[in-house]
Enzyme design. Structure first.
Site, mmCIF file in Angstrom:
data_model
loop_
_atom_site.group_PDB
_atom_site.id
_atom_site.type_symbol
_atom_site.label_atom_id
_atom_site.label_comp_id
_atom_site.label_asym_id
_atom_site.label_seq_id
_atom_site.Cartn_x
_atom_site.Cartn_y
_atom_site.Cartn_z
ATOM 1 N N LYS A 83 0.844 -1.204 0.000
ATOM 2 C CA LYS A 83 0.000 0.000 0.000
ATOM 3 C C LYS A 83 0.875 1.248 0.000
ATOM 4 O O LYS A 83 1.886 1.300 0.704
ATOM 5 C CB LYS A 83 -0.901 -0.046 1.243
ATOM 6 C CG LYS A 83 -1.994 1.006 1.289
ATOM 7 C CD LYS A 83 -2.864 0.816 2.530
ATOM 8 C CE LYS A 83 -4.026 1.789 2.588
ATOM 9 N NZ LYS A 83 -4.873 1.580 3.783
ATOM 10 N N SER A 158 -9.839 1.484 2.721
ATOM 11 C CA SER A 158 -8.970 2.257 1.861
ATOM 12 C C SER A 158 -7.873 1.434 1.171
ATOM 13 O O SER A 158 -7.275 1.917 0.226
ATOM 14 C CB SER A 158 -8.298 3.353 2.682
ATOM 15 O OG SER A 158 -7.403 2.786 3.635
ATOM 16 N N SER A 182 -10.031 -0.709 6.884
ATOM 17 C CA SER A 182 -9.442 -0.578 5.545
ATOM 18 C C SER A 182 -8.798 -1.826 4.954
ATOM 19 O O SER A 182 -8.519 -1.859 3.760
ATOM 20 C CB SER A 182 -8.416 0.543 5.535
ATOM 21 O OG SER A 182 -9.081 1.762 5.393
#
Ligand code: GLN
Length: 487
Positions: A83, A158, A182
């Site tokens: 990420k 997310s 997330s």
């Protein structure tokens, strides 16, 4: 060493086994993934940047070690997606924000250092909601990530980029971060396994902070077995993170649980998590998972967590407060010059202009809200009260864990929604995490597990995840039940 095996379908475990048996090389595995990234990423938008040369060099080094019959660990040569709010030295780290568009990480996050020691391969950096604020990856400054199962739908957020990368076989596994859902929400939407570890189990050093009292890095994988392997590799005390704990884990128990013992765990079903607002498909699929676990011999108990209804409100006071403080460091001067030079009359004007142009709408919303709840006169009424209710929620979980070992709930009240469906309505977006947030407020570990494997989904069927919440430091319990379930 050519092989007909579709390398991108491998899991961490089957890749490791094949690598040691010399059925294929780490370089072939990495190249197979880059081929798929080239073919599918333009459509899915899982990766914001890739690092082909570095990745191939990392893979070759593993191949040399294997050829020399040196001992290599379970992650050696495994191509991972990271990420883009987690720093990998020399690679971009934008956090999907314009304000960090030009930023290149100058050091490795704690978790990346551990994975480098394990000789993992980093394919690239993945899309997210800006600074991890959001539930759909639509808050990215670089366009949404699409759900690989249905390109008209969101991947969730997310950590949407990392999850979509694993679901579309553009990486064998990935790292995400989970503040209020997330990792688990996108995992439920795309059909991957995703775990948010106990707060303090994994280092936050080198992870661009959103809400420091909640952020945790966790694994996103194709199987629960892989989640255990990746979690075991990244966990552990880090002197560079003052909140990381030196709690000892039993590695054997994590990696090869004693399933006879696992089956004795009592699973609680908190009735507040099975509400009327839930999509009927979610209710049905989660109910079937409960039946399967009963058939495996697990006993269930209905429990009640009455403070659950306050969790979302508490979260959306505490998180903006921490966000407003954490994002203060981005002034458009440090970390990287903004992409477009602005004309400013003085320093204050320069900050205003850089931050005005650099942050997206959700970041600005939380900075304003957070500054408000922390301001004198409102601090007691909002922030302090939210902290008190947070303590009540944590205590309620602790009390409930005296009667059950683990809790099972849906991850989210809905399946993946259409791109754009909630984008203009922040409150309806916030609701997606209503079932994922409470466990985080108490720092408990929680995992999203697909109710059924991707291969068993009908062509137009959307994945659903169920959530297991464990006692602190008891990832072994939720991982153990998950492994029995997936067997
Ligand atoms: N959707 C939640 C939020 O926007 C959770 C995000 C996260 O876990 N990083 O705050």
């Amino acid at each position: 060493m050519m092989t007909k095996e579709p390398l991108h379908n491998l899991t961490l475990a089957s890749f490791h086994e094949g690598l040691l048996a010399k059925r294929f090389s780490a370089l072939e595995m990495t190249q197979a993934h880059f081929d798929r990234i080239e073919a599918h990423n333009p459509e899915i938008n899982a990766y914001l940047s890739v690092a082909r040369n570095e990745a191939e060099r990392q893979a070759e080094a593993v191949d040399v070690a294997v050829a020399r019959d040196e001992a290599v660990g379970p992650l050696a040569g495994a191509p991972l997606a990271i990420k883009d709010c987690i720093l990998v030295k020399g690679l971009p780290a934008t956090a999907a924000s314009k304000i960090l568009e030009e930023y290149v990480a100058s050091y490795d996050a704690g978790v990346i250092g551990r994975l480098k020691d394990e000789q993992a391969v980093f394919l690239g950096k993945t899309n997210l909601d800006e600074f991890a604020m959001g539930g759909s990856t639509e808050n990215s400054a670089f366009g949404p990530t699409k759900n690989p199962r249905d390109l008209t739908r969101v991947a969730g957020g997310s950590s949407g980029g990392s999850v979509a990368a694993v679901a579309a076989h553009l990486a064998v596994a990935a790292l995400g971060t989970d503040t209020g859902g997330s990792i688990r929400l996108p995992s439920s939407f795309c059909g991957t396994v995703g775990m948010s570890p106990t707060y303090g189990a994994v280092s936050r050093s080198g992870v661009i902070a959103m809400a420091s009292s909640l952020d945790q890095v966790g694994p996103i994988t194709k199987t629960v077995e892989d989640a255990a392997v990746l979690f075991n590799a990244i966990r552990g005390h880090d002197p560079l993170d003052a909140t990381s704990a030196a709690t000892a884990y039993d590695e054997r128990e994590l990696l090869s649980p004693d399933f006879k013992k696992t089956k004795q765990l009592v699973i609680g079903l908190p009735k507040e998590y099975f509400t009327d607002g839930m999509e009927p498909e979610v209710r049905l699929e989660v109910a079937k998972s409960v039946e399967r676990l009963k058939a495996l011999g697990f006993s269930f108990k209905e429990i009640s967590l009455p403070h659950t209804k306050y969790a979302l409100s508490v979260y959306y006071i505490i998180v903006p407060a921490e966000v407003s403080s954490n994002l203060a460091r981005f002034d458009g001067i440090r970390y990287a010059a903004p992409a477009k030079a602005v004309h400013a009359d003085n320093l204050t004007d320069l900050y205003f202009k850089n931050r005005g142009a650099g942050f997206g709408a959700e970041a600005k919303r939380r900075i304003i809200l957070g500054t408000f709840v922390l301001s004198s006169g409102y601090y007691d009424a909002y922030y302090e009260k939210a902290q008190r209710v947070r303590a009540l929620i944590r205590r309620e979980f602790e009390d409930a864990f005296k009667g059950v070992d683990v809790m099972l709930t849906p991850v989210a009240p809905m399946r993946a929604f259409k791109i754009g469906a909630r984008a203009d309505d922040p409150l309806s977006m916030y609701l997606a995490d209503v079932l994922a947030i409470p466990a985080k407020l108490g720092g408990f570990p929680a995992i999203s597990i697909p109710t059924k494997p991707a291969a068993e989904l009908a062509p137009d069927e959307l994945p659903v995840g169920f959530q297991l919440i464990g006692r602190k430091w008891r990832e072994a319990d939720i991982l153990g039940i998950g492994r029995l379930y997936e067997k």
